[in-house]
Design an enzyme around this catalytic site. Structure first.
Site, PDB file in Angstrom:
ATOM      1  N   LYS A   1       6.767   6.208   4.689  1.00 21.84           N
ATOM      2  CA  LYS A   1       7.694   5.853   3.603  1.00 21.84           C
ATOM      3  C   LYS A   1       9.005   6.611   3.777  1.00 21.84           C
ATOM      4  O   LYS A   1      10.100   6.046   3.610  1.00 21.84           O
ATOM      5  CB  LYS A   1       7.059   6.159   2.240  1.00 21.84           C
ATOM      6  CG  LYS A   1       5.927   5.203   1.908  1.00 21.84           C
ATOM      7  CD  LYS A   1       5.050   5.644   0.750  1.00 21.84           C
ATOM      8  CE  LYS A   1       3.881   4.671   0.582  1.00 21.84           C
ATOM      9  NZ  LYS A   1       2.914   5.036  -0.455  1.00 21.84           N
TER      10      LYS A   1
ATOM     11  N   GLN B   1       1.734   9.761  -4.738  1.00 22.72           N
ATOM     12  CA  GLN B   1       0.838   9.114  -3.769  1.00 22.72           C
ATOM     13  C   GLN B   1      -0.597   9.098  -4.308  1.00 22.72           C
ATOM     14  O   GLN B   1      -1.131  10.135  -4.710  1.00 22.72           O
ATOM     15  CB  GLN B   1       0.915   9.856  -2.425  1.00 22.72           C
ATOM     16  CG  GLN B   1       0.076   9.253  -1.330  1.00 22.72           C
ATOM     17  CD  GLN B   1       0.545   7.857  -0.908  1.00 22.72           C
ATOM     18  OE1 GLN B   1       1.734   7.561  -0.887  1.00 22.72           O
ATOM     19  NE2 GLN B   1      -0.398   6.977  -0.596  1.00 22.72           N
TER      20      GLN B   1
ATOM     21  N   ASP C   1       7.030   2.537  -7.575  1.00 24.93           N
ATOM     22  CA  ASP C   1       5.745   1.907  -7.263  1.00 24.93           C
ATOM     23  C   ASP C   1       5.426   0.806  -8.278  1.00 24.93           C
ATOM     24  O   ASP C   1       4.498   0.033  -8.069  1.00 24.93           O
ATOM     25  CB  ASP C   1       4.629   2.966  -7.322  1.00 24.93           C
ATOM     26  CG  ASP C   1       3.984   3.182  -5.970  1.00 24.93           C
ATOM     27  OD1 ASP C   1       4.312   2.434  -5.028  1.00 24.93           O
ATOM     28  OD2 ASP C   1       3.143   4.095  -5.865  1.00 24.93           O
TER      29      ASP C   1
END
Ligand code: NAP
Length: 291
Positions: free
Chosen positions: A58, A102, A125
């Site tokens: 990422k 995460q 997200d």
């Protein structure tokens, strides 16, 4: 992009690596034009090896898009209080554009509470209750990356979604449910069925699909019997087997009857990262349009 590749059986190959690279390049052009540099911040708790790889990837794509990227790591035995303090400090930091915690977080932590601390305009997200609510209501929102990646593949390769029958297998809040909303909403206009582990006659339901997306983690469970000739088949699932990582779709069996199909790897996975980068730019715009 060069003319799209086809499988041995003639299906259009929905190449997620090529589209990720195009997306990141487009975002890099847009970032240059902003005259500002968005910052993606990730929070990695513990030492889960796959999570470390995902986070590194990422950051690499964020940097290729001309963004700042910042990784905050916390030890596996960190207290809930310390983890919350970190997420709050990123939420309050005006130099941070997007925050990603995460998943999975270590079992002793309350991941939902950590997620809830991310302001919706920094929720790259798209997984907070607020972002999901905005998505359901059709408001400007940051959309979960994997479902958005599926939509981008369909758009880019020219799937005709309006009026199409779409079947999404899997109903998680990470993939299946937000994808069903994205496919059904105005502008995409598919007629969507959501299937799951209690669905009767799954193959019969799937065979109705012009667009079939599987997100179950049941390796190679979608075979020829599940696919209508000419359907677009998108594989989201990843499972670890003795043959290595496999998708939900039996690619070799399906590629000769589908009109278009994602490879695995190289399909939805890279597009998930591309959409995180796209979302970070969208977050910057949301924050600056609301000031
Ligand atoms: P999840 O929360 O475990 O949800 C799986 C869904 O599949 C559930 O709704 C479950 O039904 C359904 N299901 C399980 N077995 C089934 C069966 N035999 N027939 C029909 N439906 C079945 O998983 P997730 O987080 O959504 O992830 C799904 C898969 O996508 C996983 O393999 C994950 O690794 C992968 N993934 C890939 C990406 C990517 O970038 N490509 C990103 C995220 C996740 P019930 O609700 O009835 O239990």
């Amino acid at each position: 992009m060069a003319s799209p590749a086809r499988t041995a059986g003639g299906a259009l190959l929905l190449d997620g690596v090529a589209l990720r690279d195009l997306t990141v390049k487009r975002v890099a052009d847009e970032v240059r034009a902003l005259g500002a540099t968005p910052t993606l911040a990730t929070v990695l708790i513990g030492d889960d090896a796959p999570s470390q790889v995902y986070v590194r990837n990422k950051h690499r794509q964020a940097q290729l898009a001309g963004m700042n990227s910042r990784n905050e790591t916390l030890p596996a035995d960190v207290s809930q209080e310390r983890a919350e303090t970190l997420v709050r400090s990123l939420a309050d930091d005006p130099t941070v554009t997007g925050i990603l915690v995460q998943q999975p977080v270590p079992a002793h932590l309350d991941g939902e509470t950590l997620l809830a601390l991310i302001p919706p305009d920094k929720d790259v997200d798209g997984l907070t209750v607020a972002s999901m609510g905005r998505l359901m209501r059709g408001e400007d929102s940051l959309v979960p990356c994997t479902p958005l990646g599926v939509l981008r593949l369909l758009e880019h390769y020219g799937a005709n979604t309006a009026g199409a029958r779409a079947v999404v297998v899997g109903r998680s809040s990470l993939v299946g449910m937000p994808l069903a909303v994205l496919l059904a909403r105005k502008g995409t206009d598919a007629t969507v069925t959501v299937a799951h582990s209690r669905t009767r006659d799954l193959a019969v339901v799937c065979r109705e699909a012009d667009i079939l997306v599987s997100a179950t983690g049941q390796g190679r469970s979608i075979g020829r019997d599940h696919v209508k000739p000419g359907a677009w088949v998108i594989d989201v699932g990843i499972s670890r087997t003795s043959d290595g990582l496999v998708g939900d779709v039996d690619f070799d069996a399906v590629q000769s009857i589908a009109a278009a199909i994602t490879p695995m790897p190289g399909g939805t996975g890279p597009m998930t990262v591309a959409c995180l980068i796209e979302n970070t730019l969208s977050a910057w715009r949301l924050q600056h349009s609301r000031r």
